[in-house]
Enzyme design. Structure first.
Site, mmCIF file in Angstrom:
data_model
loop_
_atom_site.group_PDB
_atom_site.id
_atom_site.type_symbol
_atom_site.label_atom_id
_atom_site.label_comp_id
_atom_site.label_asym_id
_atom_site.label_seq_id
_atom_site.Cartn_x
_atom_site.Cartn_y
_atom_site.Cartn_z
ATOM 1 N N TYR A 153 -25.045 7.186 24.805
ATOM 2 C CA TYR A 153 -25.547 7.314 23.433
ATOM 3 C C TYR A 153 -24.508 6.732 22.493
ATOM 4 O O TYR A 153 -23.312 7.005 22.634
ATOM 5 C CB TYR A 153 -25.778 8.789 23.098
ATOM 6 C CG TYR A 153 -26.194 9.047 21.660
ATOM 7 C CD1 TYR A 153 -27.460 8.673 21.205
ATOM 8 C CD2 TYR A 153 -25.327 9.665 20.759
ATOM 9 C CE1 TYR A 153 -27.846 8.913 19.887
ATOM 10 C CE2 TYR A 153 -25.706 9.910 19.442
ATOM 11 C CZ TYR A 153 -26.966 9.534 19.006
ATOM 12 O OH TYR A 153 -27.339 9.771 17.707
ATOM 13 N N ASP A 248 -16.848 2.995 23.409
ATOM 14 C CA ASP A 248 -17.271 3.978 22.421
ATOM 15 C C ASP A 248 -16.584 5.299 22.769
ATOM 16 O O ASP A 248 -17.003 6.006 23.690
ATOM 17 C CB ASP A 248 -18.797 4.114 22.426
ATOM 18 C CG ASP A 248 -19.287 5.079 21.352
ATOM 19 O OD1 ASP A 248 -18.437 5.725 20.694
ATOM 20 O OD2 ASP A 248 -20.510 5.185 21.165
ATOM 21 N N LYS A 276 -15.763 12.003 15.435
ATOM 22 C CA LYS A 276 -15.580 13.409 15.827
ATOM 23 C C LYS A 276 -14.156 13.944 15.597
ATOM 24 O O LYS A 276 -13.837 14.318 14.478
ATOM 25 C CB LYS A 276 -16.079 13.608 17.260
ATOM 26 C CG LYS A 276 -17.591 13.300 17.326
ATOM 27 C CD LYS A 276 -18.331 13.723 18.573
ATOM 28 C CE LYS A 276 -19.827 13.568 18.365
ATOM 29 N NZ LYS A 276 -20.469 12.524 19.128
HETATM 30 C C1 LIG Z 1 -21.459 11.450 18.557
HETATM 31 C C2 LIG Z 1 -21.436 10.075 19.081
HETATM 32 C C3 LIG Z 1 -21.805 8.968 18.310
HETATM 33 C C4 LIG Z 1 -22.404 9.111 16.934
HETATM 34 O O1 LIG Z 1 -21.540 9.718 16.037
HETATM 35 P P1 LIG Z 1 -22.163 10.408 14.709
HETATM 36 O O2 LIG Z 1 -20.967 10.837 13.944
HETATM 37 O O3 LIG Z 1 -23.018 11.516 15.214
HETATM 38 O O4 LIG Z 1 -22.956 9.367 14.019
HETATM 39 C C5 LIG Z 1 -21.641 7.717 18.836
HETATM 40 N N1 LIG Z 1 -21.149 7.540 20.075
HETATM 41 C C6 LIG Z 1 -20.802 8.576 20.853
HETATM 42 C C7 LIG Z 1 -20.232 8.320 22.205
HETATM 43 C C8 LIG Z 1 -20.953 9.876 20.399
HETATM 44 O O5 LIG Z 1 -20.662 10.897 21.189
#
Ligand SMILES: *Cc1c(COP(=O)(O)O)cnc(C)c1O
Length: 447
Positions: A153, A248, A276
């Site tokens: 994701y 990511d 995060k």
């Molecule tokens: C949480 C997450 C996102 C998106 O971040 P948001 O702050 O919710 O937009 C993108 N990539 C990964 C791997 C994530 O865990």
């Protein structure tokens, strides 16, 4: 049997009432879909406050929190040092739209912590970071196609909201209405941990692939680590084909170690996305990478990117305070030890009860999959018994333990979780498996 039940004392239906009111004015009653608890067939709890490892809901009930706002709260909730830094910054104004020195300070900390990162641009969410990383990769290479792995994701970016068709390598079809096919036709989908399929994708589209994007430890299909030879293979393919490798690390950044997982897996990314934890509980995202790539962002380069609240001083102050604490307190070895012990405890109990399961763990992030087979990609993750997870989630919630409300998410520990909280949680798990779940699993194994 007369039993003191704290639940009946506090339960007054307030969560249900709040959810009913919310649904009248907010689509589905929530501001992010998974919070509606649909995946576990339950109704959400509403949180009033949080402290350390605990959440407190509207009915006054306390939960040990293993979701931690989906990862950011690695220092536990309402950390005093972080809150003090935020209060101090707020008193000096909350947004200027003009540079501040603390943005440089946070960028310097990230650059120092991640070897492959020379420069950083701050944004306001992980989604925005990924969106920018993809535009930057396309702008830098002059190519359109992106290889994405099934089950990863990357936020709700249009180009990443894709679903796999049949066959090993497929061009993405939109996974949500509102995403034009013209956007997702440049996203090539490949199974996670499948180097052969990735090689085939490169063979098919080599000079058209701008980037490969991957969660190096997937957290969004449950925790599924990428195998080292697979990541090394991706590095080799990207270098050979002049494509950009994007890690990511919105979840993994500063989660399993101070910095990124790149030293752990022995592979350097060209672009790293963060979010995060680096916001310390405030909205933030970041794109970092080699100077030669990052310099293509405007105003230095021509790839456009902007944000009214990007580098917001309050978010940056929270992030800075968080990273400073992580750097000085080095909680990672302790977090790993406790999480490992917790996972062994869970495993022991499930084995005793005869419940088929797999636990994937890296550092302080893990997922208990109700699956008889190893989980290495999205297809194997889907073999889980999600009904069993829903039951497990519900019983733990009842017992004062909050887990992510879906089988396909990661559990986290914070530096405020202790042996005692783990033991309390295991005691609740003990009560589950003498009951209904083990009966269920025996039935399953009889068929
Ligand atoms: C949480 C997450 C996102 C998106 O971040 P948001 O702050 O919710 O937009 C993108 N990539 C990964 C791997 C994530 O865990």
């Amino acid at each position: 049997m007369a039993k003191t039940n704290t639940r009946s004392r506090t339960k007054n239906g307030k969560n249900a009432k709040l959810f009913a009111s919310a649904q009248k004015v907010i689509p589905g009653g929530v501001n992010s879909p998974v919070r509606a608890f649909k995946a576990v067939g339950a109704a959400p709890i509403f949180i009033e406050k949080a402290k350390g490892p605990f959440l407190y809901d509207a009915e006054g009930k306390r939960y040990i929190d293993y979701c931690l706002s989906w990862g950011p709260m690695i220092l536990g909730h309402a950390n005093k040092t972080v809150l003090d830094a935020v209060r101090k910054k707020m008193a000096a104004g909350t947004s200027y739209g003009i540079p501040t020195s603390i943005e440089t300070e946070l960028a310097e900390m990230i650059v120092a912590a991640i070897d492959s990162v020379d420069k950083v641009r701050l944004v306001s969410s992980g989604t925005e970071a990924v969106m920018t990383a993809i535009r930057l990769a396309r702008g830098t290479t002059g190519r359109d196609k992106i290889i994405k792995f099934i089950g990863c994701y990357h936020g709700h970016v249009d180009h990443m909201l894709v679903q796999a068709g049949s066959g090993l390598i497929t061009l993405g079809a939109p996974s949500s209405p509102g995403v034009p096919k013209d956007f997702t036709k440049h996203t090539v989908l490949v199974p996670y941990n499948d180097l052969k399929a990735t090689e085939a994708a490169f063979a098919k589209y080599s000079d058209k692939i701008a980037a490969v994007i991957i969660e190096p430890i997937a957290g969004n299909m449950g925790v599924v680590p990428a195998q080292k030879p697979f990541l090394k293979g991706l590095r080799r393919l990207c270098t050979k084909n002049k494509s950009i490798l994007i890690f990511d690390e919105v979840i993994t950044g500063f989660r399993t170690a101070y910095g990124s997982v790149q030293p752990l897996v022995g592979v350097k990314a060209d672009i790293t996305t963060l979010g995060k934890i680096i916001g310390g509980g405030f909205p933030i995202g970041a794109i970092g990478g080699k100077a030669s790539i990052m310099n293509n962002l405007s105003p230095q380069g021509s790839v456009y990117q902007a944000g009214t609240l990007s580098g917001n001083p309050v978010c940056v102050a929270a992030g800075l305070a968080t990273l400073k604490l992580l750097k000085s307190k080095k909680p990672y070895a302790g977090l790993e030890r406790l999480t490992k012990q917790f996972c062994s405890g869970i495993s022991e109990r499930l084995e005793k009860a005869g419940v088929e399961h797999t636990i994937n763990r890296v550092g302080s992030m893990f997922t208990l999959f109700f699956s008889p087979t190893p989980v290495t990609d999205f297809a194997s993750a889907l073999k889980c018994d999600t009904k069993q997870y829903a039951k497990y989630f519900g019983k733990l919630l009842e017992g004062g333990v909050y887990l992510p409300p879906s089988q396909f998410e990661a559990c986290f520990l914070s530096s405020k979780h202790t042996q005692r909280h783990i033991e309390q949680t295991l005691a609740v798990i003990d009560t589950i498996f003498v009951g209904e779940l083990s009966v269920l699993s025996h039935k399953r194994s009889l068929n």
